[in-house]
Design a protein around this motif. Structure first.
Motif, mmCIF file in Angstrom:
data_model
loop_
_atom_site.group_PDB
_atom_site.id
_atom_site.type_symbol
_atom_site.label_atom_id
_atom_site.label_comp_id
_atom_site.label_asym_id
_atom_site.label_seq_id
_atom_site.Cartn_x
_atom_site.Cartn_y
_atom_site.Cartn_z
ATOM 1 N N ALA A 172 0.828 -1.207 0.000
ATOM 2 C CA ALA A 172 0.000 0.000 0.000
ATOM 3 C C ALA A 172 0.863 1.258 0.000
ATOM 4 C CB ALA A 172 -0.936 -0.007 1.216
ATOM 5 N N GLU A 173 1.890 1.286 0.839
ATOM 6 C CA GLU A 173 2.746 2.471 0.934
ATOM 7 C C GLU A 173 3.514 2.736 -0.355
ATOM 8 O OE1 GLU A 173 6.183 4.462 3.764
ATOM 9 O OE2 GLU A 173 5.088 2.715 4.471
ATOM 10 N N LEU A 174 4.022 1.676 -0.987
ATOM 11 C CA LEU A 174 4.809 1.838 -2.205
ATOM 12 C C LEU A 174 3.948 1.833 -3.467
ATOM 13 C CD1 LEU A 174 7.860 -0.411 -1.289
ATOM 14 C CD2 LEU A 174 7.652 2.065 -1.093
ATOM 15 N N ARG A 175 2.664 1.535 -3.288
ATOM 16 C CA ARG A 175 1.700 1.489 -4.400
ATOM 17 C C ARG A 175 2.109 0.497 -5.480
ATOM 18 N NH1 ARG A 175 1.000 7.929 -4.800
ATOM 19 N NH2 ARG A 175 0.163 8.209 -2.711
ATOM 20 N N VAL A 176 2.474 -0.695 -5.023
ATOM 21 C CA VAL A 176 2.768 -1.808 -5.912
ATOM 22 C C VAL A 176 2.006 -3.025 -5.392
ATOM 23 C CG1 VAL A 176 5.040 -0.927 -6.604
ATOM 24 C CG2 VAL A 176 4.869 -2.483 -4.674
ATOM 25 N N SER A 177 1.983 -4.085 -6.172
ATOM 26 C CA SER A 177 1.229 -5.275 -5.787
ATOM 27 C C SER A 177 1.928 -6.034 -4.654
ATOM 28 C CB SER A 177 1.057 -6.192 -6.992
ATOM 29 O OG SER A 177 2.311 -6.741 -7.355
ATOM 30 N N LYS A 178 1.140 -6.822 -3.932
ATOM 31 C CA LYS A 178 1.718 -7.675 -2.896
ATOM 32 C C LYS A 178 2.707 -8.684 -3.478
ATOM 33 C CE LYS A 178 -2.304 -8.577 -0.988
ATOM 34 N NZ LYS A 178 -3.316 -9.189 -0.097
ATOM 35 N N PRO A 179 2.433 -9.286 -4.650
ATOM 36 C CA PRO A 179 3.447 -10.181 -5.221
ATOM 37 C C PRO A 179 4.775 -9.474 -5.526
ATOM 38 C CG PRO A 179 1.323 -10.633 -6.215
ATOM 39 C CD PRO A 179 1.164 -9.384 -5.385
ATOM 40 N N ALA A 180 4.720 -8.204 -5.919
ATOM 41 C CA ALA A 180 5.960 -7.454 -6.178
ATOM 42 C C ALA A 180 6.746 -7.264 -4.882
ATOM 43 C CB ALA A 180 5.644 -6.106 -6.820
ATOM 44 N N ILE A 181 6.038 -6.994 -3.794
ATOM 45 C CA ILE A 181 6.702 -6.857 -2.495
ATOM 46 C C ILE A 181 7.289 -8.203 -2.075
ATOM 47 C CG2 ILE A 181 6.352 -6.396 -0.024
ATOM 48 C CD1 ILE A 181 6.331 -3.866 -1.783
ATOM 49 N N THR A 182 6.540 -9.277 -2.292
ATOM 50 C CA THR A 182 7.018 -10.616 -1.940
ATOM 51 C C THR A 182 8.297 -10.948 -2.697
ATOM 52 O OG1 THR A 182 4.808 -11.374 -1.376
ATOM 53 C CG2 THR A 182 6.418 -13.070 -1.952
ATOM 54 N N ARG A 183 8.340 -10.639 -3.981
ATOM 55 C CA ARG A 183 9.563 -10.905 -4.766
ATOM 56 C C ARG A 183 10.733 -10.078 -4.242
ATOM 57 N NH1 ARG A 183 5.681 -10.801 -8.837
ATOM 58 N NH2 ARG A 183 6.245 -8.667 -9.413
#
Length: 127
Positions: free
Chosen positions: A54-65
């Motif tokens: 939410a903070e970086l405005r990217v998808s959860k899968p992108a954060i997971t990677r």
């Protein structure tokens, strides 16, 4: 100094910092990985995958990677939230603190106008 000069100076500091980081021994980070690392280390937590997305405005899968890579480098670790077992908390590590210290040293040297090759050598000698 006007805004254009400030922007040029900041771009130069960014370039020199990135050069120093990619020239050092060890892995370098993508922009997304660096954004996740800096958010975890420079903003108040606890940090979750959902919150970082939410903070970086990217998808959860992108954060997971990104966290997968940071975990491989031991710059961050994930831990199940004991209060909500569905949630994962991202934690700092000693290796991540060292990386951030080196990053700060490279930025400071670049801001002083020192070359990235000298900065990388000095950072390696200090470690």
């Amino acid at each position: 100094m006007n805004l254009s000069d400030d922007a040029h100076g900041l771009a130069h500091v960014l370039r020199e910092t990135i050069l120093a980081m990619v020239r050092r021994d060890g892995a370098d980070l993508s922009a997304r990985q660096l954004a996740v690392l800096l958010t975890v280390y420079l903003t108040e937590g606890p940090h979750t995958v959902r919150g970082l997305a939410a903070e970086l405005r990217v998808s959860k899968p992108a954060i997971t990677r990104a966290l997968d890579r940071l975990g491989e480098l031991d710059f961050a670790r994930r831990k199940t939230d004991p209060l909500d077992r569905r949630s994962v908390i991202v934690q700092q590590t000693a290796a991540g603190q060292t990386f951030l210290k080196e990053l700060r040293a490279n930025m400071a040297a670049a801001a002083r106008g020192e070359s990235s090759s000298r900065t990388a050598t000095a950072a390696a000698e200090a470690a």
